[in-house]
Motif scaffolding. Structure first.
Motif, PDB file in Angstrom:
ATOM      1  N   SER A  99      -6.556 -11.483 -26.200  1.00 33.23           N
ATOM      2  CA  SER A  99      -7.327 -10.251 -26.083  1.00 33.23           C
ATOM      3  C   SER A  99      -8.288 -10.095 -27.253  1.00 33.23           C
ATOM      4  O   SER A  99      -9.452  -9.732 -27.069  1.00 33.23           O
ATOM      5  CB  SER A  99      -6.378  -9.051 -26.020  1.00 33.23           C
ATOM      6  OG  SER A  99      -7.100  -7.852 -26.003  1.00 33.23           O
TER       7      SER A  99
ATOM      8  N   LYS B  62     -11.238 -12.383 -26.985  1.00 36.72           N
ATOM      9  CA  LYS B  62     -12.195 -11.957 -25.958  1.00 36.72           C
ATOM     10  C   LYS B  62     -13.133 -10.876 -26.474  1.00 36.72           C
ATOM     11  O   LYS B  62     -14.318 -10.872 -26.163  1.00 36.72           O
ATOM     12  CB  LYS B  62     -11.430 -11.424 -24.743  1.00 36.72           C
ATOM     13  CG  LYS B  62     -11.725 -12.149 -23.498  1.00 36.72           C
ATOM     14  CD  LYS B  62     -11.015 -11.658 -22.270  1.00 36.72           C
ATOM     15  CE  LYS B  62     -10.263 -10.382 -22.334  1.00 36.72           C
ATOM     16  NZ  LYS B  62      -9.637 -10.012 -21.096  1.00 36.72           N
TER      17      LYS B  62
ATOM     18  N   ARG C 137     -13.282   0.843 -26.102  1.00 30.53           N
ATOM     19  CA  ARG C 137     -11.909   0.739 -25.610  1.00 30.53           C
ATOM     20  C   ARG C 137     -11.054   1.843 -26.207  1.00 30.53           C
ATOM     21  O   ARG C 137     -11.469   2.596 -27.067  1.00 30.53           O
ATOM     22  CB  ARG C 137     -11.342  -0.624 -25.978  1.00 30.53           C
ATOM     23  CG  ARG C 137     -12.067  -1.740 -25.248  1.00 30.53           C
ATOM     24  CD  ARG C 137     -11.542  -3.042 -25.642  1.00 30.53           C
ATOM     25  NE  ARG C 137     -10.197  -3.200 -25.092  1.00 30.53           N
ATOM     26  CZ  ARG C 137      -9.547  -4.341 -25.101  1.00 30.53           C
ATOM     27  NH1 ARG C 137     -10.090  -5.397 -25.613  1.00 30.53           N
ATOM     28  NH2 ARG C 137      -8.341  -4.425 -24.591  1.00 30.53           N
TER      29      ARG C 137
ATOM     30  N   VAL D 214      -5.004  -3.081 -25.895  1.00 33.45           N
ATOM     31  CA  VAL D 214      -4.656  -2.995 -24.486  1.00 33.45           C
ATOM     32  C   VAL D 214      -4.287  -4.391 -23.993  1.00 33.45           C
ATOM     33  O   VAL D 214      -5.054  -5.338 -24.166  1.00 33.45           O
ATOM     34  CB  VAL D 214      -5.838  -2.444 -23.657  1.00 33.45           C
ATOM     35  CG1 VAL D 214      -5.492  -2.433 -22.181  1.00 33.45           C
ATOM     36  CG2 VAL D 214      -6.207  -1.065 -24.133  1.00 33.45           C
ATOM     37  N   LEU D 215      -3.117  -4.519 -23.424  1.00 33.01           N
ATOM     38  CA  LEU D 215      -2.664  -5.791 -22.878  1.00 33.01           C
ATOM     39  C   LEU D 215      -3.023  -5.830 -21.394  1.00 33.01           C
ATOM     40  O   LEU D 215      -2.497  -5.047 -20.611  1.00 33.01           O
ATOM     41  CB  LEU D 215      -1.155  -5.939 -23.068  1.00 33.01           C
ATOM     42  CG  LEU D 215      -0.537  -7.231 -22.569  1.00 33.01           C
ATOM     43  CD1 LEU D 215      -1.070  -8.408 -23.368  1.00 33.01           C
ATOM     44  CD2 LEU D 215       0.967  -7.164 -22.690  1.00 33.01           C
ATOM     45  N   THR D 216      -3.936  -6.727 -21.028  1.00 30.29           N
ATOM     46  CA  THR D 216      -4.347  -6.827 -19.634  1.00 30.29           C
ATOM     47  C   THR D 216      -3.609  -7.978 -18.953  1.00 30.29           C
ATOM     48  O   THR D 216      -3.064  -8.873 -19.615  1.00 30.29           O
ATOM     49  CB  THR D 216      -5.857  -7.060 -19.516  1.00 30.29           C
ATOM     50  OG1 THR D 216      -6.181  -8.319 -20.122  1.00 30.29           O
ATOM     51  CG2 THR D 216      -6.641  -5.946 -20.172  1.00 30.29           C
ATOM     52  N   MET D 217      -3.636  -7.971 -17.642  1.00 30.58           N
ATOM     53  CA  MET D 217      -2.996  -9.037 -16.876  1.00 30.58           C
ATOM     54  C   MET D 217      -3.700 -10.364 -17.114  1.00 30.58           C
ATOM     55  O   MET D 217      -3.056 -11.414 -17.115  1.00 30.58           O
ATOM     56  CB  MET D 217      -3.006  -8.667 -15.386  1.00 30.58           C
ATOM     57  CG  MET D 217      -2.252  -9.610 -14.517  1.00 30.58           C
ATOM     58  SD  MET D 217      -0.516  -9.610 -14.964  1.00 30.58           S
ATOM     59  CE  MET D 217       0.061 -10.956 -13.981  1.00 30.58           C
ATOM     60  N   ASP D 218      -5.007 -10.339 -17.338  1.00 33.70           N
ATOM     61  CA  ASP D 218      -5.740 -11.578 -17.611  1.00 33.70           C
ATOM     62  C   ASP D 218      -5.260 -12.214 -18.916  1.00 33.70           C
ATOM     63  O   ASP D 218      -5.075 -13.433 -18.984  1.00 33.70           O
ATOM     64  CB  ASP D 218      -7.243 -11.298 -17.692  1.00 33.70           C
ATOM     65  CG  ASP D 218      -7.827 -10.880 -16.355  1.00 33.70           C
ATOM     66  OD1 ASP D 218      -7.271 -11.289 -15.309  1.00 33.70           O
ATOM     67  OD2 ASP D 218      -8.823 -10.143 -16.361  1.00 33.70           O
ATOM     68  N   ASP D 219      -5.060 -11.395 -19.939  1.00 35.32           N
ATOM     69  CA  ASP D 219      -4.571 -11.911 -21.218  1.00 35.32           C
ATOM     70  C   ASP D 219      -3.145 -12.435 -21.082  1.00 35.32           C
ATOM     71  O   ASP D 219      -2.803 -13.491 -21.623  1.00 35.32           O
ATOM     72  CB  ASP D 219      -4.618 -10.821 -22.285  1.00 35.32           C
ATOM     73  CG  ASP D 219      -6.015 -10.294 -22.523  1.00 35.32           C
ATOM     74  OD1 ASP D 219      -6.975 -11.079 -22.375  1.00 35.32           O
ATOM     75  OD2 ASP D 219      -6.150  -9.102 -22.841  1.00 35.32           O
TER      76      ASP D 219
ATOM     77  N   SER E 179      -1.652 -13.537 -18.302  1.00 30.44           N
ATOM     78  CA  SER E 179      -1.608 -14.761 -17.497  1.00 30.44           C
ATOM     79  C   SER E 179      -2.142 -15.956 -18.285  1.00 30.44           C
ATOM     80  O   SER E 179      -1.663 -17.074 -18.115  1.00 30.44           O
ATOM     81  CB  SER E 179      -2.353 -14.575 -16.182  1.00 30.44           C
ATOM     82  OG  SER E 179      -3.706 -14.276 -16.418  1.00 30.44           O
TER      83      SER E 179
ATOM     84  N   LYS F  61      -2.391 -12.856  -9.472  1.00 29.08           N
ATOM     85  CA  LYS F  61      -2.452 -11.443  -9.165  1.00 29.08           C
ATOM     86  C   LYS F  61      -2.165 -11.252  -7.669  1.00 29.08           C
ATOM     87  O   LYS F  61      -2.512 -12.094  -6.851  1.00 29.08           O
ATOM     88  CB  LYS F  61      -3.835 -10.878  -9.463  1.00 29.08           C
ATOM     89  CG  LYS F  61      -4.170 -10.778 -10.909  1.00 29.08           C
ATOM     90  CD  LYS F  61      -5.519 -10.143 -11.066  1.00 29.08           C
ATOM     91  CE  LYS F  61      -5.960 -10.080 -12.489  1.00 29.08           C
ATOM     92  NZ  LYS F  61      -7.281  -9.481 -12.639  1.00 29.08           N
TER      93      LYS F  61
ATOM     94  N   SER G 110      -4.767  -6.248  -5.758  1.00 31.99           N
ATOM     95  CA  SER G 110      -5.256  -5.740  -7.047  1.00 31.99           C
ATOM     96  C   SER G 110      -6.640  -6.286  -7.340  1.00 31.99           C
ATOM     97  O   SER G 110      -7.013  -7.344  -6.881  1.00 31.99           O
ATOM     98  CB  SER G 110      -4.294  -6.121  -8.166  1.00 31.99           C
ATOM     99  OG  SER G 110      -4.368  -7.506  -8.410  1.00 31.99           O
TER     100      SER G 110
END
Length: 70
Positions: free
Chosen positions: A28, A31, A41, A46-51, A53, A65, A69
């Motif tokens: 994250s 990025k 932000r 913030v922990l995202t699903m992209d980070d 995965s 995913k 979603s």
């Protein structure tokens, strides 16, 4: 099951989850490099699903995913 073995498994699982979360936060941070984008932000990380995965993919665990979603 012996209590000692149960605690050992618990510690190993805890370390695994913490390592995954730390790697995801590093993804994250890598990025988001622009300071102006960081201020947009929320106040905390913030922990995202992209980070998450990406971090799991580094360890050989593939996460997809759900189709509903975005």
């Amino acid at each position: 099951m012996d209590l000692w073995v149960l605690r050992l498994i618990s510690i190993a699982a805890h370390k695994f989850v913490i390592d995954i979360a730390n790697d995801a936060m590093q993804h994250s941070k890598a990025k988001v490099t622009d300071q102006a984008e960081r201020t947009k932000r929320s106040k905390g990380p913030v922990l995202t699903m992209d980070d998450l995965s990406a971090s799991l993919a580094d360890r050989g665990i593939n996460v997809k995913k759900p189709p509903y979603s975005k």
